[in-house]
Design an enzyme around this catalytic site. Structure first.
Site, PDB file in Angstrom:
ATOM      1  CG  PHE A 171      -0.258   0.469   2.498  1.00  0.00           C
ATOM      2  CD1 PHE A 171      -0.151   1.827   2.780  1.00  0.00           C
ATOM      3  CD2 PHE A 171       0.300  -0.421   3.403  1.00  0.00           C
ATOM      4  CE1 PHE A 171       0.482   2.276   3.933  1.00  0.00           C
ATOM      5  CE2 PHE A 171       0.942   0.011   4.548  1.00  0.00           C
ATOM      6  CZ  PHE A 171       1.035   1.368   4.815  1.00  0.00           C
ATOM      7  CD  GLU A 198      -5.402  -5.986   0.199  1.00  0.00           C
ATOM      8  OE1 GLU A 198      -4.508  -5.816  -0.654  1.00  0.00           O
ATOM      9  OE2 GLU A 198      -5.278  -6.741   1.176  1.00  0.00           O
ATOM     10  NE  ARG A 199      -3.310  -2.386   3.638  1.00  0.00           N
ATOM     11  CZ  ARG A 199      -2.569  -2.447   4.721  1.00  0.00           C
ATOM     12  NH1 ARG A 199      -2.928  -1.800   5.803  1.00  0.00           N
ATOM     13  NH2 ARG A 199      -1.463  -3.149   4.732  1.00  0.00           N
ATOM     14  CB  SER A 248       4.391  -7.245   5.674  1.00  0.00           C
ATOM     15  OG  SER A 248       3.543  -8.292   5.260  1.00  0.00           O
ATOM     16  CB  CYS A 303      10.403  -0.122   2.443  1.00  0.00           C
ATOM     17  SG  CYS A 303      11.042   0.550   0.920  1.00  0.00           S
ATOM     18  CD  GLU A 403       8.544  -2.517   8.367  1.00  0.00           C
ATOM     19  OE1 GLU A 403       7.866  -3.545   8.203  1.00  0.00           O
ATOM     20  OE2 GLU A 403       9.059  -1.890   7.430  1.00  0.00           O
TER      21      GLU A 403
HETATM   22  P1  NAD Z   1       1.447  -6.455   3.076  1.00  0.00           P
HETATM   23  O1  NAD Z   1       2.389  -7.595   3.135  1.00  0.00           O
HETATM   24  O2  NAD Z   1       0.355  -6.386   4.062  1.00  0.00           O
HETATM   25  O3  NAD Z   1       0.759  -6.416   1.638  1.00  0.00           O
HETATM   26  C1  NAD Z   1       1.510  -6.527   0.451  1.00  0.00           C
HETATM   27  C2  NAD Z   1       0.725  -7.345  -0.542  1.00  0.00           C
HETATM   28  O4  NAD Z   1       0.586  -8.673  -0.071  1.00  0.00           O
HETATM   29  C3  NAD Z   1      -0.670  -6.808  -0.777  1.00  0.00           C
HETATM   30  O5  NAD Z   1      -0.930  -6.824  -2.151  1.00  0.00           O
HETATM   31  C4  NAD Z   1      -1.547  -7.749   0.011  1.00  0.00           C
HETATM   32  O6  NAD Z   1      -2.798  -7.926  -0.604  1.00  0.00           O
HETATM   33  C5  NAD Z   1      -0.765  -9.038   0.025  1.00  0.00           C
HETATM   34  N1  NAD Z   1      -0.953  -9.777   1.280  1.00  0.00           N
HETATM   35  C6  NAD Z   1      -1.107  -9.266   2.518  1.00  0.00           C
HETATM   36  N2  NAD Z   1      -1.235 -10.236   3.424  1.00  0.00           N
HETATM   37  C7  NAD Z   1      -1.163 -11.395   2.764  1.00  0.00           C
HETATM   38  C8  NAD Z   1      -1.207 -12.781   3.159  1.00  0.00           C
HETATM   39  N3  NAD Z   1      -1.381 -13.126   4.410  1.00  0.00           N
HETATM   40  N4  NAD Z   1      -1.084 -13.712   2.200  1.00  0.00           N
HETATM   41  C9  NAD Z   1      -0.894 -13.358   0.923  1.00  0.00           C
HETATM   42  N5  NAD Z   1      -0.857 -12.078   0.507  1.00  0.00           N
HETATM   43  C10 NAD Z   1      -0.978 -11.107   1.397  1.00  0.00           C
HETATM   44  O7  NAD Z   1       2.346  -5.126   3.097  1.00  0.00           O
HETATM   45  P2  NAD Z   1       1.825  -3.635   3.186  1.00  0.00           P
HETATM   46  O8  NAD Z   1       1.338  -3.383   4.564  1.00  0.00           O
HETATM   47  O9  NAD Z   1       0.934  -3.342   2.050  1.00  0.00           O
HETATM   48  O10 NAD Z   1       3.190  -2.844   2.940  1.00  0.00           O
HETATM   49  C11 NAD Z   1       4.037  -2.435   3.988  1.00  0.00           C
HETATM   50  C12 NAD Z   1       5.220  -3.363   4.112  1.00  0.00           C
HETATM   51  O11 NAD Z   1       5.920  -3.401   2.883  1.00  0.00           O
HETATM   52  C13 NAD Z   1       6.241  -2.885   5.128  1.00  0.00           C
HETATM   53  O12 NAD Z   1       6.696  -3.998   5.856  1.00  0.00           O
HETATM   54  C14 NAD Z   1       7.358  -2.304   4.278  1.00  0.00           C
HETATM   55  O13 NAD Z   1       8.642  -2.316   4.872  1.00  0.00           O
HETATM   56  C15 NAD Z   1       7.303  -3.203   3.099  1.00  0.00           C
HETATM   57  N6  NAD Z   1       7.919  -2.578   1.939  1.00  0.00           N
HETATM   58  C16 NAD Z   1       9.147  -3.005   1.567  1.00  0.00           C
HETATM   59  C17 NAD Z   1       9.778  -2.428   0.499  1.00  0.00           C
HETATM   60  C18 NAD Z   1      11.137  -2.872   0.101  1.00  0.00           C
HETATM   61  O14 NAD Z   1      11.551  -2.582  -1.010  1.00  0.00           O
HETATM   62  N7  NAD Z   1      11.849  -3.588   0.947  1.00  0.00           N
HETATM   63  C19 NAD Z   1       9.134  -1.404  -0.222  1.00  0.00           C
HETATM   64  C20 NAD Z   1       7.853  -1.004   0.182  1.00  0.00           C
HETATM   65  C21 NAD Z   1       7.256  -1.607   1.263  1.00  0.00           C
END
Ligand code: NAD
Length: 520
Positions: A171, A198-199, A248, A303, A403
């Site tokens: 998101f 989805e957010r 994440s 991130c 985090e």
């Molecule tokens: P998230 O993991 O909740 O969601 C990311 C994607 O995964 C979404 O499309 C979501 O629909 C899907 N998802 C979520 N839970 C899932 C599950 N249980 N099973 C399968 N799919 C699932 O992450 P977020 O909250 O949207 O983003 C924030 C996180 O992303 C932070 O931890 C941040 O550090 C990380 N991030 C990392 C980078 C990097 O390059 N290292 C860049 C941006 C964000």
């Protein structure tokens, strides 16, 4: 309120305000260059983080819709792969021009759905746009190698597309991260099924519209929606050859492990805890401004947010000034003029952040600046957390280990540069890190001994430019193989290397006897 730069030609279908939208339309999905209303019965309500008003409803794509998206991508692949590189390049040139033209509109959708300030949202778009701009140089980037093995034998290498690839996005960068994937995947000849968060899928839907207008043939770019169910479909669908994931740890480890088990190529960037070490010889003013900006910008939801400060020696005396400048930041709705940071994504995120702040207090940290409970006068219902600083933090505390992903800076004290390096290297994550110093020797030592993958020297958020480098997180911030996003490594991720060895010899045409030995 901000006015879109190209207001005369570009319709703005996102209001540049946080005012309530009457009967907001549902988010559609995108297949074969058509926007389609989902037939799902499961909808995910999307709220403006500044107000918690409903902005749209996002479908959990049905099995039939998910399959149709892959059908479209698979059907489009042979012709797209056969399309000349020059023709693909022309489409990318147009895509880039359209993103620039619709820049404000993309940014407005991000501010409305994700919450970050409009100025910061423009940066989100720009960092993605740079990936697309760089993809325009594909004609010199995709060249293979030739080795003349002997007078009549040579080996050539080619980079071929994989087929249908998928991207699963987080998101926090609704435009940048889809654009880490879409341009590189398609310019190399793949077709893509992309799942935005989805957010906040709005920016991605605008990108789909621009992709169509740029001339991508039907089926090359497809957008599906939903959460875990869509992700499982992507993992299990055998026609999808590669998955790009950013998000994440929990989701990323799952996708990396299960996707790899299914034989897919997976790139997965995960969570982070980015440290900055400040040395007593640093330029005090620059260091303080850089740290405050990188800790609290985007409400700490990057991130590469600078979430952990390691104060070496007497720099701990700079804390009151850091707190003062943090307290001066303007927390407000992202469309408001002068806003420095907006709300966090959801009430649940705010609750988690506030809990982690409290855990720091309970475990003995000093709460130097408390942003809990802050509500801008105009936005009493938003998910706001003001800049928060916890000092005297230790590495055993929950607020250090987790985090936080909010506008919270945790500060630790050490005596020497060596102690700072040792402390930072003990952390499991290795996304970004920074050192503030005016000494070349100190910077050199830090740069060599630190394990994080992206190092800033007097630079707080050292994200390498997509025009020239890849995003090189390390340790627990990236899963498995070093399949980096964008840059040279991004091209490698989306292509399969093929080598062809050929042998043409005039004598072969006249020889009448076969040879059975291996050539020596
Ligand atoms: P998230 O993991 O909740 O969601 C990311 C994607 O995964 C979404 O499309 C979501 O629909 C899907 N998802 C979520 N839970 C899932 C599950 N249980 N099973 C399968 N799919 C699932 O992450 P977020 O909250 O949207 O983003 C924030 C996180 O992303 C932070 O931890 C941040 O550090 C990380 N991030 C990392 C980078 C990097 O390059 N290292 C860049 C941006 C964000």
């Amino acid at each position: 309120h901000f006015q879109p730069a190209a207001a005369a030609t570009v319709p703005v279908d996102y209001p540049m305000t946080h005012e309530k939208i009457e009967n907001p339309p549902n988010t559609k999905w995108f297949v074969n260059n058509e926007f389609v209303e989902s037939k799902t019965s499961q909808w995910i309500d999307l709220h403006d983080p500044a107000t918690n008003n409903l902005v749209t409803r996002v479908p959990q794509s049905t099995d039939a819709e998910l399959k149709a998206a892959v059908d479209a991508a698979a059907a489009a692949f042979p012709a797209w792969r056969a399309t000349s590189l020059l023709a693909r390049q022309q489409i990318m040139f147009k895509f880039v021009a359209l993103i620039r033209q619709h820049w404000d509109r993309l940014a407005a959708s991000i501010t409305l759905e994700q919450g970050k300030t409009f100025g910061d949202a423009k940066g989100d778009v720009l960092r993605g746009l740079q990936v697309a701009e760089t993809a325009c140089g594909i004609t010199t980037q995709l060249t293979g190698e030739v080795l003349e093995v002997s007078k009549d034998m040579e080996t050539r290498s080619y980079r071929e597309p994989l087929g249908v690839v998928a991207a699963i996005c987080p998101f926090n960068f609704p435009a940048m991260i889809p654009l880490w994937c879409l341009p590189v995947a398609t310019i190399t000849g793949n077709t893509i099924v992309l799942k935005p968060s989805e957010r906040d899928p709005g920016a991605c839907m605008i990108l789909a519209e621009l992709a169509k207008e740029a001339g991508f043939p039907a089926g090359v770019v497809n957008i599906v929606h939903g959460s875990a169910k869509t992700v499982d479909f992507i993992i299990d669908e055998p026609r999808i050859k590669a998955i790009s994931f950013v998000g994440s740890d929990k989701a990323g480890q799952y996708i990396y492990t299960r996707g790899s088990e299914k034989g897919k190529r997976v790139q997965a960037n995960l969570g982070a805890k980015n440290h900055a070490a400040i040395m007593p010889d640093a330029n005090r003013n620059h260091a303080i401004n850089a740290i405050v900006g990188a800790a609290f910008g985007a409400a700490g939801q990057r991130c590469m947010a600078l979430s952990t400060l390691v104060m070496v020696g007497e720099t701990k005396e700079w804390l009151p000034e850091i707190a003062k400048r943090a307290a001066e930041l303007n927390v407000n709705g992202g469309f408001e003029e002068g806003a420095d940071l907006g709300p966090v994504i959801s009430p649940q995120a705010r609750e988690k952040i506030e809990k982690l702040i409290q855990s720091g207090v309970d475990e003995g940290a000093t709460l130097l600046l408390d942003g809990r409970g802050y509500r801008p006068a105009k936005y009493p219902n938003g998910n706001f957390v003001g800049p928060t600083i916890l000092s005297n933090v230790t590495t055993e505390m929950e607020c250090y280990k987790e985090e936080i992903f909010g506008p919270v800076l945790v500060c630790l004290n050490v005596d020497t540069l060596e102690d700072a390096i040792e402390l930072i290297n003990r952390n499991k994550y290795g996304n970004g890190v920074a050192v503030f110093t005016q000494s070349g020797a100190t910077a050199g030592r830090f740069q060599k001994d630190i394990e994080a993958g992206q190092v800033g020297i007097n630079v707080p958020i050292p994200v390498p430019l997509a025009t020239s480098f890849s995003f090189t997180g390390n340790k627990a911030s990236i899963a498995g193989n070093a399949n980096y996003f964008y840059g040279r490594h991004g091209l490698q991720f989306y292509t399969q290397l093929k080598t062809v060895t050929s042998h043409w010899r005039a004598e072969d045409a006249v020889a009448t006897r076969a040879k059975t030995e291996m050539p020596t």
